[in-house]
Motif scaffolding. Structure first.
Motif, PDB file in Angstrom:
ATOM      1  N   TYR A 123       0.831  -1.202   0.000  1.00  0.00           N
ATOM      2  CA  TYR A 123       0.000   0.000   0.000  1.00  0.00           C
ATOM      3  C   TYR A 123       0.863   1.249   0.000  1.00  0.00           C
ATOM      4  O   TYR A 123       0.645   2.183  -0.765  1.00  0.00           O
ATOM      5  N   ASP A 124       1.872   1.267   0.865  1.00  0.00           N
ATOM      6  CA  ASP A 124       2.762   2.422   0.958  1.00  0.00           C
ATOM      7  C   ASP A 124       3.554   2.606  -0.337  1.00  0.00           C
ATOM      8  O   ASP A 124       3.702   3.714  -0.833  1.00  0.00           O
ATOM      9  N   ALA A 125       4.050   1.520  -0.888  1.00  0.00           N
ATOM     10  CA  ALA A 125       4.846   1.604  -2.114  1.00  0.00           C
ATOM     11  C   ALA A 125       4.038   2.153  -3.286  1.00  0.00           C
ATOM     12  O   ALA A 125       4.595   2.784  -4.185  1.00  0.00           O
ATOM     13  N   LEU A 126       2.728   1.937  -3.287  1.00  0.00           N
ATOM     14  CA  LEU A 126       1.891   2.365  -4.399  1.00  0.00           C
ATOM     15  C   LEU A 126       1.194   3.703  -4.177  1.00  0.00           C
ATOM     16  O   LEU A 126       0.482   4.178  -5.053  1.00  0.00           O
ATOM     17  N   SER A 127       1.390   4.296  -3.032  1.00  0.00           N
ATOM     18  CA  SER A 127       0.772   5.597  -2.780  1.00  0.00           C
ATOM     19  C   SER A 127       1.505   6.672  -3.579  1.00  0.00           C
ATOM     20  O   SER A 127       2.578   6.447  -4.125  1.00  0.00           O
ATOM     21  N   PHE A 128       0.918   7.845  -3.649  1.00  0.00           N
ATOM     22  CA  PHE A 128       1.492   8.944  -4.426  1.00  0.00           C
ATOM     23  C   PHE A 128       2.753   9.480  -3.776  1.00  0.00           C
ATOM     24  O   PHE A 128       2.745   9.869  -2.617  1.00  0.00           O
ATOM     25  N   ASP A 129       3.820   9.516  -4.536  1.00  0.00           N
ATOM     26  CA  ASP A 129       5.028  10.219  -4.139  1.00  0.00           C
ATOM     27  C   ASP A 129       5.090  11.436  -5.064  1.00  0.00           C
ATOM     28  O   ASP A 129       5.539  11.341  -6.205  1.00  0.00           O
ATOM     29  N   ILE A 130       4.598  12.551  -4.559  1.00  0.00           N
ATOM     30  CA  ILE A 130       4.457  13.759  -5.385  1.00  0.00           C
ATOM     31  C   ILE A 130       5.790  14.169  -6.006  1.00  0.00           C
ATOM     32  O   ILE A 130       5.863  14.511  -7.187  1.00  0.00           O
ATOM     33  N   ALA A 131       6.863  14.120  -5.219  1.00  0.00           N
ATOM     34  CA  ALA A 131       8.177  14.539  -5.708  1.00  0.00           C
ATOM     35  C   ALA A 131       8.676  13.663  -6.854  1.00  0.00           C
ATOM     36  O   ALA A 131       9.471  14.110  -7.678  1.00  0.00           O
ATOM     37  N   ALA A 132       8.199  12.434  -6.935  1.00  0.00           N
ATOM     38  CA  ALA A 132       8.630  11.517  -7.999  1.00  0.00           C
ATOM     39  C   ALA A 132       7.886  11.765  -9.307  1.00  0.00           C
ATOM     40  O   ALA A 132       8.185  11.126 -10.310  1.00  0.00           O
ATOM     41  N   GLY A 133       6.914  12.656  -9.302  1.00  0.00           N
ATOM     42  CA  GLY A 133       6.227  13.020 -10.535  1.00  0.00           C
ATOM     43  C   GLY A 133       5.072  12.120 -10.916  1.00  0.00           C
ATOM     44  O   GLY A 133       4.690  12.073 -12.091  1.00  0.00           O
ATOM     45  N   VAL A 134       4.488  11.433  -9.965  1.00  0.00           N
ATOM     46  CA  VAL A 134       3.408  10.503 -10.300  1.00  0.00           C
ATOM     47  C   VAL A 134       2.163  11.205 -10.823  1.00  0.00           C
ATOM     48  O   VAL A 134       1.321  10.570 -11.453  1.00  0.00           O
ATOM     49  N   LEU A 135       2.038  12.486 -10.589  1.00  0.00           N
ATOM     50  CA  LEU A 135       0.856  13.207 -11.053  1.00  0.00           C
ATOM     51  C   LEU A 135       1.029  13.850 -12.429  1.00  0.00           C
ATOM     52  O   LEU A 135       0.096  14.456 -12.941  1.00  0.00           O
TER      53      LEU A 135
END
Length: 119
Positions: free
Chosen positions: A79-91
Protein backbone atom coordinates in the motif's frame (compact mmCIF):
# COMPACT_ATOMS: atom_id res chain seq x y z
CA UNK A 1 -19.62 10.12 -15.35
CA UNK A 2 -22.80 12.08 -15.77
CA UNK A 3 -22.46 15.86 -15.66
CA UNK A 4 -24.73 17.82 -13.36
CA UNK A 5 -25.65 21.29 -14.64
CA UNK A 6 -25.55 24.03 -11.99
CA UNK A 7 -26.14 27.74 -12.54
CA UNK A 8 -22.57 28.34 -13.60
CA UNK A 9 -20.63 25.10 -13.52
CA UNK A 10 -20.89 21.57 -14.82
CA UNK A 11 -19.59 19.12 -12.23
CA UNK A 12 -18.88 15.43 -12.70
CA UNK A 13 -18.43 12.86 -9.99
CA UNK A 14 -16.35 9.86 -11.00
CA UNK A 15 -17.66 6.82 -9.21
CA UNK A 16 -14.82 4.55 -10.23
CA UNK A 17 -13.22 1.75 -8.33
CA UNK A 18 -9.47 1.47 -8.18
CA UNK A 19 -7.62 -1.41 -9.71
CA UNK A 20 -6.24 -2.38 -6.34
CA UNK A 21 -2.44 -2.54 -6.23
CA UNK A 22 -2.21 -1.58 -9.92
CA UNK A 23 -1.44 2.11 -10.10
CA UNK A 24 -0.93 2.20 -13.84
CA UNK A 25 -4.38 0.74 -14.51
CA UNK A 26 -5.97 3.05 -11.94
CA UNK A 27 -4.21 6.08 -13.42
CA UNK A 28 -5.46 5.06 -16.87
CA UNK A 29 -9.05 4.90 -15.51
CA UNK A 30 -8.64 8.35 -13.93
CA UNK A 31 -7.34 9.80 -17.20
CA UNK A 32 -10.23 8.24 -19.15
CA UNK A 33 -12.72 9.85 -16.77
CA UNK A 34 -10.97 13.22 -16.96
CA UNK A 35 -11.18 13.08 -20.77
CA UNK A 36 -14.84 12.07 -20.60
CA UNK A 37 -15.64 14.91 -18.20
CA UNK A 38 -13.83 17.43 -20.42
CA UNK A 39 -15.78 16.23 -23.48
CA UNK A 40 -18.97 16.81 -21.47
CA UNK A 41 -17.87 20.42 -20.87
CA UNK A 42 -17.46 19.80 -17.15
CA UNK A 43 -15.41 22.36 -15.28
CA UNK A 44 -14.86 20.24 -12.17
CA UNK A 45 -14.26 16.52 -11.77
CA UNK A 46 -14.31 14.79 -8.41
CA UNK A 47 -12.78 11.41 -7.63
CA UNK A 48 -13.42 9.48 -4.46
CA UNK A 49 -11.37 8.84 -1.39
CA UNK A 50 -8.11 6.95 -1.85
CA UNK A 51 -8.69 6.29 -5.54
CA UNK A 52 -5.00 5.59 -5.68
CA UNK A 53 -3.63 3.21 -4.50
CA UNK A 54 -7.12 2.04 -3.57
CA UNK A 55 -9.01 2.04 -0.32
CA UNK A 56 -7.22 -0.14 2.23
CA UNK A 57 -9.45 -3.19 2.33
CA UNK A 58 -6.61 -4.88 4.22
CA UNK A 59 -8.13 -3.38 7.36
CA UNK A 60 -11.24 -5.50 6.95
CA UNK A 61 -9.47 -8.65 5.78
CA UNK A 62 -6.10 -8.55 7.48
CA UNK A 63 -6.78 -9.44 11.12
CA UNK A 64 -6.44 -5.80 12.17
CA UNK A 65 -6.63 -6.63 15.87
CA UNK A 66 -3.47 -8.72 15.83
CA UNK A 67 -0.35 -6.75 16.72
CA UNK A 68 2.75 -7.41 14.65
CA UNK A 69 0.72 -9.30 12.06
CA UNK A 70 2.93 -10.31 9.13
CA UNK A 71 -0.11 -10.13 6.86
CA UNK A 72 -0.79 -6.52 7.94
CA UNK A 73 2.86 -5.62 7.42
CA UNK A 74 2.80 -7.13 3.93
CA UNK A 75 -0.39 -5.28 2.98
CA UNK A 76 0.97 -2.03 4.36
CA UNK A 77 4.27 -2.32 2.49
CA UNK A 78 2.44 -2.75 -0.84
CA UNK A 79 0.00 0.00 0.00
CA UNK A 80 2.76 2.42 0.96
CA UNK A 81 4.85 1.60 -2.11
CA UNK A 82 1.89 2.37 -4.40
CA UNK A 83 0.77 5.60 -2.78
CA UNK A 84 1.49 8.94 -4.43
CA UNK A 85 5.03 10.22 -4.14
CA UNK A 86 4.46 13.76 -5.39
CA UNK A 87 8.18 14.54 -5.71
CA UNK A 88 8.63 11.52 -8.00
CA UNK A 89 6.23 13.02 -10.54
CA UNK A 90 3.41 10.50 -10.30
CA UNK A 91 0.86 13.21 -11.05
CA UNK A 92 2.48 14.41 -14.28
CA UNK A 93 0.22 12.37 -16.61
CA UNK A 94 -2.91 13.30 -14.68
CA UNK A 95 -1.95 16.99 -14.56
CA UNK A 96 -1.24 17.01 -18.29
CA UNK A 97 -4.74 15.65 -18.98
CA UNK A 98 -6.30 18.14 -16.59
CA UNK A 99 -4.57 21.00 -18.43
CA UNK A 100 -5.50 19.61 -21.85
CA UNK A 101 -9.13 19.26 -20.82
CA UNK A 102 -9.18 22.68 -19.11
CA UNK A 103 -10.89 21.17 -16.09
CA UNK A 104 -10.33 21.30 -12.35
CA UNK A 105 -10.00 17.93 -10.63
CA UNK A 106 -10.17 16.83 -7.01
CA UNK A 107 -8.65 13.40 -6.54
CA UNK A 108 -8.49 11.45 -3.32
CA UNK A 109 -5.13 9.83 -2.87
CA UNK A 110 -2.84 8.47 -0.23
CA UNK A 111 0.39 10.44 -0.32
CA UNK A 112 3.79 9.44 0.90
CA UNK A 113 6.91 11.46 1.28
CA UNK A 114 10.08 10.12 -0.31
CA UNK A 115 12.16 12.19 2.09
CA UNK A 116 12.47 10.73 5.60
CA UNK A 117 11.31 13.20 8.24
CA UNK A 118 12.53 11.43 11.34
CA UNK A 119 16.00 10.00 11.73
Amino acid sequence: MKPVQADRCVVTVAGISSVWLDCEATTAKVIERIDEAARSNARLGDFGEAVRPGHPFRIEHGNRAKCESELQKTFHSYYDALSFDIAAGVLVRICARVCKGRIFVMIGCIERDSQPRFQ
